[in-house]
Design an enzyme around this catalytic site. Structure first.
Site, short mmCIF file in Angstrom:
data_model
loop_
_atom_site.label_atom_id
_atom_site.label_comp_id
_atom_site.label_asym_id
_atom_site.label_seq_id
_atom_site.Cartn_x
_atom_site.Cartn_y
_atom_site.Cartn_z
N LYS A 125 0.82 -1.22 0.00
CA LYS A 125 0.00 0.00 0.00
C LYS A 125 0.85 1.27 0.00
CE LYS A 125 -2.27 -0.87 3.81
NZ LYS A 125 -1.74 -2.19 4.15
N ASN A 148 -3.30 6.47 5.73
CA ASN A 148 -2.57 5.50 6.54
C ASN A 148 -1.06 5.58 6.35
OD1 ASN A 148 -2.96 3.21 8.42
ND2 ASN A 148 -2.03 1.99 6.80
N HIS A 194 -4.91 -9.05 10.38
CA HIS A 194 -5.92 -8.36 11.19
C HIS A 194 -7.16 -9.24 11.46
CE1 HIS A 194 -3.45 -4.89 10.73
NE2 HIS A 194 -3.74 -4.72 9.46
#
Length: 467
Positions: A125, A148, A194
């Site tokens: 990302k 982020n 996650h």
């Protein structure tokens, strides 16, 4: 700062006063909202007070007057159990959102024509976000990069007609952005991560897929199809026939989409497949994982209307990201690479697969599984230099397969690896810090570890030059 639209004169609760929480409070206030803010941590409350933010214990306040709860992405929304502030909001019928939702609503309400490119995925990302931001700037638009990756979205500059917001979004942020509708939405890949926050890998994938949920016919979805979860999402999104869908792959020929074979970029989004570029000589985007990042960036650039030539030229000038296969220096056939961000074996595998003739510095606080999964890449390694708490464990894995030195500390490892690489023969030898470990046994974080590596390399080269 982007003043938040839509809440002027209304009360908004903000829970979680980290970096994004503090920026959210300021942006809401700038837009005319009355903010009630709180955090469970005493240190965070003290920091907020020192920043001039008034606090109110949300567990004891009257929720009937509150228009929305803006929740920090680090606070549990659903799993393993909803945070108490979430329960309070739901009991009062108050909507629960995050700063990305506020940002999206405000940009769309501005009517400036500013566009949003959003990037998500388990891996890649940050590099893809930085690359697209660099590309947008080189193609002549106003690039605003955040989310982020570092800068909270509401701290970016207000929109202008030529602004392109390039925003990295995590699954936590997507979960709190029910109306998010980026002009270009990118899903790179999905691997297990996650699970504690989403209940299962299926739940995690479902949240990632929401990045496409609100797009319209004018928007573009760029989706990696090299893992099963992302491929399934691509199938579902394509079948809905809402937005334009561009699949991307590294290693597979696509009848429709953008793909990379042996470092060559192919574009089959038109009536016929075209060879669009060559990634093999991109020093800061080396390796198949970075070719996926570049393919996604190329797809985004084309969706934004940028010329192919300018897109590819921007890739050549991309400086890369610190600590992510960062080329620190190259001299006399030896390249020094800082991959301190590689804190597990999977991340390290990307670097080992990119180079040959590697002088590998590894170790630290080991994670489950160690480096057993890297065995097939061991033939690429000339010698290994072990540091930190994992030295004994890693020595057992390397025994009889790769020669190694117990360096213990990073300074000794850099000196030994540099001397060995400089004395060896070959077109390109690589001194690689890719620890496959957390840093906490010797350094507070991977950034500090990478900074120390960089300083040690530059010191070694300087002393060598003056000798």
């Amino acid at each position: 700062m982007i003043p938040v639209a839509g809440f002027a004169g209304r009360v908004v609760a903000v829970f979680g006063l980290g970096k994004s929480g503090l920026s959210t409070v300021r942006a809401l206030q700038a837009g005319g909202a009355k903010v009630v803010a709180w955090d469970d941590g005493e240190a965070k409350r003290k920091e907020a007070t020192e920043a001039g933010i008034a606090l109110e214990d949300l567990s004891a306040c009257d929720w009937s007057d509150i228009a929305a709860l803006v929740l920090s992405p680090g606070v549990p929304l659903t799993h393993p159990e909803p945070h108490w502030s979430v329960k309070c909001a739901k009991a009062a019928g108050v909507e629960i959102i995050g700063d990305v939702e506020l940002f999206d609503r405000t940009i769309r309400a501005s009517s400036t024509g500013a566009r949003i490119v959003a990037i998500t995925g388990t891996n890649g990302k940050s590099t893809t976000t930085a690359l697209i931001g660099h590309m947008v700037k080189r193609c002549g638009a106003d690039a605003q990069v955040g989310g982020n990756i570092g800068t909270p979205v509401l701290e970016l500059d207000p929109p202008k007609p030529n602004t392109v917001y390039v925003v990295e979004v995590s699954s936590y942020q997507i979960d709190l952005a029910p109306g998010f509708a980026p002009n270009v939405a990118i899903l790179l890949n999905i691997t297990p991560d996650h699970i504690d926050r989403h209940g299962s890998i299926e739940g995690y994938a479902a949240v990632k897929a929401r990045i496409f949920a609100n797009q319209t016919a004018a928007d573009t979805a760029v989706i990696g199809v090299d893992d099963d979860y992302s491929s399934d999402i691509c199938t579902v999104v394509s079948a809905a026939r809402v937005q334009r869908v561009v699949p991307i792959s590294v290693g597979k020929t696509l009848g429709r989409g953008i793909y990379v074979l042996d470092g060559q970029l192919y574009d089959s989004t038109g009536t016929q497949t075209q060879k669009a570029g060559d990634f093999r000589d991109l020093r800061t985007l080396a390796g198949a994982h970075n070719w996926q990042n570049a393919a996604a960036a190329y797809a985004a650039g084309r969706a934004l209307g940028f010329p192919r030539e300018k897109i590819l030229a921007s890739f050549e000038s991309f400086p890369g990201l610190a600590h992510r296969m960062e080329i620190v220096a190259e001299r006399d056939g030896v390249r020094y690479v800082n991959d301190s961000k590689a804190t597990n074996a999977d991340a390290t595998s990307k670097a080992l697969a990119t180079y040959r003739d590697i002088y590998w510095i590894l170790g630290g606080k080991s994670k489950e599984g160690g480096i057993e999964t890297l065995t097939e890449l061991f033939p690429r390694i000339r010698h290994a230099y072990l540091i930190g708490a994992a030295s004994d464990e890693f020595a057992r894995t390397l025994e009889g397969k790769v020669g190694y030195t117990r360096s213990q500390t990073l300074d000794r490892a850099v000196e030994s690896a540099a001397n060995d690489a400089e004395a060896a023969e070959g077109d390109l030898r690589v001194v690689l810090l890719s620890p496959a470990c957390a840093s906490f046994d010797q350094y507070p974080n991977f950034e500090v570890r990478g900074d120390v590596f960089r300083d040690l390399v530059l010191k070694h080269l300087s002393e060598r030059a003056s000798a």
